[in-house]
Scaffold this motif. Structure first.
Motif, PDB file in Angstrom:
ATOM      1  N   ASP A  73       3.686   0.639   2.922  1.00 53.56           N
ATOM      2  CA  ASP A  73       3.215  -0.291   3.953  1.00 53.56           C
ATOM      3  C   ASP A  73       3.065  -1.684   3.348  1.00 53.56           C
ATOM      4  O   ASP A  73       2.512  -1.844   2.250  1.00 53.56           O
ATOM      5  CB  ASP A  73       1.870   0.179   4.515  1.00 53.56           C
ATOM      6  CG  ASP A  73       2.009   1.458   5.328  1.00 53.56           C
ATOM      7  OD1 ASP A  73       2.880   1.509   6.205  1.00 53.56           O
ATOM      8  OD2 ASP A  73       1.242   2.404   5.054  1.00 53.56           O
ATOM      9  N   GLU A  75       6.667  -4.485   8.451  1.00 52.18           N
ATOM     10  CA  GLU A  75       5.592  -3.499   8.423  1.00 52.18           C
ATOM     11  C   GLU A  75       5.705  -2.551   7.224  1.00 52.18           C
ATOM     12  O   GLU A  75       4.695  -2.097   6.685  1.00 52.18           O
ATOM     13  CB  GLU A  75       5.592  -2.688   9.724  1.00 52.18           C
ATOM     14  CG  GLU A  75       5.214  -3.511  10.955  1.00 52.18           C
ATOM     15  CD  GLU A  75       5.147  -2.662  12.199  1.00 52.18           C
ATOM     16  OE1 GLU A  75       5.430  -1.449  12.115  1.00 52.18           O
ATOM     17  OE2 GLU A  75       4.805  -3.199  13.260  1.00 52.18           O
ATOM     18  N   GLN A  82       0.866  -1.178   0.000  1.00 54.39           N
ATOM     19  CA  GLN A  82       0.000   0.000   0.000  1.00 54.39           C
ATOM     20  C   GLN A  82       0.905   1.230   0.000  1.00 54.39           C
ATOM     21  O   GLN A  82       1.669   1.449   0.944  1.00 54.39           O
ATOM     22  CB  GLN A  82      -0.916   0.021   1.232  1.00 54.39           C
ATOM     23  CG  GLN A  82      -2.089  -0.929   1.133  1.00 54.39           C
ATOM     24  CD  GLN A  82      -3.050  -0.804   2.295  1.00 54.39           C
ATOM     25  OE1 GLN A  82      -2.735  -0.168   3.300  1.00 54.39           O
ATOM     26  NE2 GLN A  82      -4.215  -1.417   2.175  1.00 54.39           N
ATOM     27  N   VAL A  95       1.350  -5.274   3.481  1.00 55.55           N
ATOM     28  CA  VAL A  95       0.117  -5.865   4.007  1.00 55.55           C
ATOM     29  C   VAL A  95      -0.041  -7.284   3.470  1.00 55.55           C
ATOM     30  O   VAL A  95       0.461  -7.624   2.400  1.00 55.55           O
ATOM     31  CB  VAL A  95      -1.121  -5.022   3.609  1.00 55.55           C
ATOM     32  CG1 VAL A  95      -1.072  -3.650   4.247  1.00 55.55           C
ATOM     33  CG2 VAL A  95      -1.220  -4.887   2.089  1.00 55.55           C
ATOM     34  N   GLU A  96      -0.723  -8.093   4.229  1.00 58.69           N
ATOM     35  CA  GLU A  96      -0.998  -9.456   3.784  1.00 58.69           C
ATOM     36  C   GLU A  96      -2.132  -9.431   2.771  1.00 58.69           C
ATOM     37  O   GLU A  96      -3.187  -8.846   3.015  1.00 58.69           O
ATOM     38  CB  GLU A  96      -1.363 -10.344   4.971  1.00 58.69           C
ATOM     39  CG  GLU A  96      -1.461 -11.816   4.596  1.00 58.69           C
ATOM     40  CD  GLU A  96      -1.611 -12.712   5.812  1.00 58.69           C
ATOM     41  OE1 GLU A  96      -0.768 -13.586   6.003  1.00 58.69           O
ATOM     42  OE2 GLU A  96      -2.583 -12.515   6.566  1.00 58.69           O
TER      43      GLU A  96
END
Length: 213
Positions: free
Chosen positions: A150, A197, A30, A152-153
């Protein structure tokens, strides 16, 4: 007089994203907005940098008009600093004031800044002013800016991996069996590996400087 080199030819970017963190298949990115300083008012003094930030969604003529407004206010400030009404001044003093006003005007640059896909539009804005070369001086500087994404899964990717593992490979299909084993391996990583992260990367940027000649 030799023809001017196109603005595009001034671009020279250094490749910096050589050791980027590799992400597993179940992870996605992201992008965060790139932070920048607050936009200055056109009426701010000459010591305040005047910047027009360009994004891929910025209308072209809107960007041109914002640059023009900054330049118009710069011209008004330079004109206001020259007092030609005083009858006590000699012609030499008046010419000196005009020269100082012109020099201060040349120093008031407007910077058009863009990154990534918006670079092309920033160059088009610079070209618009460059084509009026009797009035404006245009130059281009390139560079890069470090941005943070960022991590993210990606649930959809993870679900597809699970489907590949659970559906089984057709008998006698060696390629399908290999794909299933790879999916099982990726799924195992997804189950066990702790995702970072954030991830950093370099993004190309341009700065187009526009000023009166």
């Amino acid at each position: 007089m030799p023809p001017k080199e196109p603005l595009r030819n001034a671009l020279n970017f250094e490749k910096k994203n050589k050791d980027m963190l590799k992400l597993p298949k179940h992870a996605g990115i992201q992008k965060r907005p790139i932070p920048h300083a607050p936009i200055a008012s056109p009426y701010a003094g000459s010591s305040v940098p005047k910047v027009v930030y360009i994004s891929s969604n910025t209308p072209f003529m809107s960007a041109v008009k914002r640059v023009q407004k900054f330049l118009q206010q710069a011209e008004k400030r330079a004109t206001a600093s020259v007092n030609l009404s005083s009858s006590k001044k000699r012609d030499r003093e008046r010419l000196a004031e005009i020269a100082r006003g012109n020099e201060s005007l040349k120093k008031e640059e407007v910077f058009v800044k863009a990154t990534g896909r918006a670079i092309e539009k920033a160059l088009r804005v610079g070209k618009w002013f460059e084509e009026r070369e009797s009035e404006y001086a245009v130059r281009v500087e390139t560079g890069s800016v470090l941005v943070v994404d960022d991590v993210v899964e990606d649930e959809e990717r993870k679900r597809k991996l699970e489907e590949k593992v659970n559906c089984g490979a057709p008998q006698g299909s060696e390629s399908a069996a290999k794909k299933q084993r790879r999916a099982a391996s990726a799924l195992a990583v997804a189950e066990e590996e702790e995702l970072p992260e954030t991830r950093t990367r370099w993004v190309n940027k341009v700065e187009v400087s526009i000023a009166f000649k």
